[in-house]
Write a protein that holds these residues in place. Structure first.
Motif, PDB file in Angstrom:
ATOM      1  N   ALA A 139       0.819  -1.219   0.000  1.00 48.65           N
ATOM      2  CA  ALA A 139       0.000   0.000   0.000  1.00 48.65           C
ATOM      3  C   ALA A 139       0.852   1.268   0.000  1.00 48.65           C
ATOM      4  O   ALA A 139       0.494   2.263  -0.619  1.00 48.65           O
ATOM      5  N   LYS A 140       1.999   1.223   0.658  1.00 44.62           N
ATOM      6  CA  LYS A 140       2.799   2.445   0.767  1.00 44.62           C
ATOM      7  C   LYS A 140       3.397   2.876  -0.572  1.00 44.62           C
ATOM      8  O   LYS A 140       3.882   3.998  -0.699  1.00 44.62           O
ATOM      9  N   ARG A 141       3.351   1.987  -1.575  1.00 44.83           N
ATOM     10  CA  ARG A 141       3.868   2.383  -2.894  1.00 44.83           C
ATOM     11  C   ARG A 141       2.825   3.088  -3.755  1.00 44.83           C
ATOM     12  O   ARG A 141       3.142   3.560  -4.847  1.00 44.83           O
ATOM     13  N   LEU A 142       1.592   3.158  -3.262  1.00 47.19           N
ATOM     14  CA  LEU A 142       0.520   3.810  -4.022  1.00 47.19           C
ATOM     15  C   LEU A 142       0.090   5.113  -3.342  1.00 47.19           C
ATOM     16  O   LEU A 142      -0.058   5.170  -2.124  1.00 47.19           O
ATOM     17  N   SER A 143      -0.070   6.171  -4.149  1.00 44.37           N
ATOM     18  CA  SER A 143      -0.682   7.405  -3.648  1.00 44.37           C
ATOM     19  C   SER A 143      -1.881   7.727  -4.514  1.00 44.37           C
ATOM     20  O   SER A 143      -1.905   7.395  -5.694  1.00 44.37           O
ATOM     21  N   ILE A 144      -2.861   8.382  -3.917  1.00 45.97           N
ATOM     22  CA  ILE A 144      -3.952   8.889  -4.743  1.00 45.97           C
ATOM     23  C   ILE A 144      -3.922  10.416  -4.705  1.00 45.97           C
ATOM     24  O   ILE A 144      -3.615  11.032  -3.690  1.00 45.97           O
ATOM     25  N   GLU A 145      -4.187  11.016  -5.866  1.00 44.27           N
ATOM     26  CA  GLU A 145      -4.202  12.475  -5.998  1.00 44.27           C
ATOM     27  C   GLU A 145      -5.652  12.928  -6.108  1.00 44.27           C
ATOM     28  O   GLU A 145      -6.376  12.473  -6.980  1.00 44.27           O
ATOM     29  N   ILE A 171      -1.855  10.141   0.447  1.00 44.43           N
ATOM     30  CA  ILE A 171      -2.937  11.015  -0.017  1.00 44.43           C
ATOM     31  C   ILE A 171      -2.337  12.366  -0.409  1.00 44.43           C
ATOM     32  O   ILE A 171      -1.716  13.040   0.423  1.00 44.43           O
ATOM     33  N   VAL A 172      -2.523  12.734  -1.672  1.00 44.10           N
ATOM     34  CA  VAL A 172      -1.932  13.964  -2.205  1.00 44.10           C
ATOM     35  C   VAL A 172      -3.043  14.938  -2.565  1.00 44.10           C
ATOM     36  O   VAL A 172      -3.996  14.569  -3.247  1.00 44.10           O
ATOM     37  N   ASP A 188      -7.982  20.115   8.530  1.00 43.93           N
ATOM     38  CA  ASP A 188      -8.820  18.995   8.956  1.00 43.93           C
ATOM     39  C   ASP A 188      -8.249  17.629   8.606  1.00 43.93           C
ATOM     40  O   ASP A 188      -8.689  16.619   9.133  1.00 43.93           O
ATOM     41  N   PHE A 189      -7.321  17.596   7.667  1.00 44.96           N
ATOM     42  CA  PHE A 189      -6.783  16.285   7.269  1.00 44.96           C
ATOM     43  C   PHE A 189      -5.284  16.413   6.996  1.00 44.96           C
ATOM     44  O   PHE A 189      -4.844  17.371   6.382  1.00 44.96           O
ATOM     45  N   GLN A 190      -4.535  15.429   7.469  1.00 45.92           N
ATOM     46  CA  GLN A 190      -3.088  15.435   7.274  1.00 45.92           C
ATOM     47  C   GLN A 190      -2.754  14.808   5.919  1.00 45.92           C
ATOM     48  O   GLN A 190      -2.740  13.593   5.784  1.00 45.92           O
ATOM     49  N   PHE A 191      -2.523  15.656   4.918  1.00 40.98           N
ATOM     50  CA  PHE A 191      -2.129  15.150   3.609  1.00 40.98           C
ATOM     51  C   PHE A 191      -0.649  14.766   3.632  1.00 40.98           C
ATOM     52  O   PHE A 191       0.137  15.349   4.377  1.00 40.98           O
ATOM     53  N   ASP A 192      -0.291  13.784   2.810  1.00 42.55           N
ATOM     54  CA  ASP A 192       1.122  13.414   2.710  1.00 42.55           C
ATOM     55  C   ASP A 192       1.877  14.408   1.847  1.00 42.55           C
ATOM     56  O   ASP A 192       3.041  14.714   2.097  1.00 42.55           O
ATOM     57  N   LYS A 193       1.202  14.887   0.793  1.00 42.44           N
ATOM     58  CA  LYS A 193       1.833  15.836  -0.119  1.00 42.44           C
ATOM     59  C   LYS A 193       0.789  16.802  -0.642  1.00 42.44           C
ATOM     60  O   LYS A 193      -0.397  16.485  -0.700  1.00 42.44           O
ATOM     61  N   VAL A 194       1.280  17.973  -1.030  1.00 43.70           N
ATOM     62  CA  VAL A 194       0.414  18.962  -1.666  1.00 43.70           C
ATOM     63  C   VAL A 194       1.084  19.366  -2.972  1.00 43.70           C
ATOM     64  O   VAL A 194       2.281  19.667  -2.999  1.00 43.70           O
TER      65      VAL A 194
END
Ligand code: C2E
Ligand code: CA
Ligand code: CA
Ligand code: CA
Length: 274
Positions: A139-145, A171-172, A188-194
């Motif tokens: 799972a850690k190899r997948l991100s969703i934008e 989560i990007v 409200d939400f901790q995104f991994d990337k912006v």
């Protein structure tokens, strides 16, 4: 003036007509395209500015239509969203991207664009879980934008995001700066990337307002402890500007174009520039 007026009306009528017909025809053709395997993915590299190594790839959906040729995503994703086909199309994208990534020898990550409609009309966490299991991908190899506008669909989307987080996927927030009241979502939400939208990167070296917005997003990212990705980098000067300001991740034609076979490293121009 009269002539050009009539010309405009005729022009308008024709494009209006063809756009309605086009839409209806495209709906049917998207369905057919799925059955006939006309869709495929291209992968655009994402590079870390720390060591100028690639960290992963963004999957971009492509449609090779038998008569229309290449249809760009901007011309069919909106239609697929309106007619309900986006759930099927989106599930195909996630499954295919996970299977491809599972076969990459370099073990790099993959990120996939998810439409706001998929949050409400499909059981997204289960679709993603099934795709990971099917491919045998961690799972850690997948991100969703996702775009900021995802949240316009309702507050329950935060719950979907939390379920995805529990799965372990990244989560990007995509296209940052182009949507509505995004700052409260960052709270409200901790995104991994912006990801800063490329419209700001395009003209930041000529347009002080764009530069100010890029600078502000970068310091926001540093303050929140969120990695910022800049997309749409086309020149060495743009890359240098972002590197000077500690933008950690970059993407764009200058680093590498989207392609069906994954790039193993950034373009040589990148490695030579500094
Ligand atoms: P996006 O998520 O903002 O993706 C980045 C777009 O910028 C891509 O366009 C990419 O090819 C393009 N791009 C990358 N680097 C550069 C550059 O240096 N210069 C310029 N001028 N453009 C660059 P593309 O592939 O046409 O996709 C357009 C949009 O379609 C994407 O924007 C995304 O919102 C959507 N999309 C693409 N694939 C999918 C998908 O699988 N699912 C969903 N829901 N949407 C998708
Ligand atoms: Ca994207
Ligand atoms: Ca964008
Ligand atoms: Ca987008």
């Amino acid at each position: 003036a009269k002539q050009s007026g009539r010309g405009n009306v005729r022009e308008y009528d024709r494009s209006f007509d063809s756009s309605i017909q086009n839409r209806i025809r495209l709906e049917r053709e998207i369905q057919l395209g799925l059955e006939r395997n006309e869709f495929f993915l291209e992968y655009q590299p994402i590079m870390s500015t720390l060591d100028r190594r690639l960290v992963g790839y963004e999957a971009l959906l492509r449609w090779q239509h038998p008569e229309r040729g290449r249809v760009p995503p901007d011309q069919f994703i909106g239609i697929a969203e309106d007619c309900g086909l986006i759930a099927q199309l989106g599930a195909w994208v996630v499954r295919k991207a996970c299977r491809d990534a599972a076969g990459w020898e370099n073990g790099l990550n993959v990120s996939v664009n998810v439409s706001p409609i998929q949050f409400t009309t499909s059981d997204l966490p289960n679709v993603i879980k099934a795709a990971l299991d099917d491919a045998g991908l961690e799972a850690k190899r997948l991100s969703i934008e996702i775009t900021e506008n995802t949240f316009l669909q309702g507050k329950q989307n935060i719950e979907v995001l939390k379920a995805l987080r529990t799965l372990g996927v990244g989560i990007v927030m995509d296209d940052f700066g182009t949507g509505y009241s995004s700052l409260s979502y960052l709270r409200d939400f901790q995104f991994d990337k912006v990801k800063i939208d490329r419209s700001f990167i395009w003209d930041m070296l000529n347009q002080p307002h764009s530069a100010a917005i890029v600078d502000a997003i970068l310091s926001l990212g540093h303050g929140l402890g969120v990695d910022i990705v800049a997309e749409g980098i086309e020149t060495a000067e743009q890359l240098a500007y972002l590197e000077e300001r500690s933008c950690s991740l970059v993407q764009g034609y200058f680093i590498g174009r989207p392609s069906q076979t994954i790039a193993e490293r950034p373009r040589t121009e990148v490695l030579e520039s500094s």
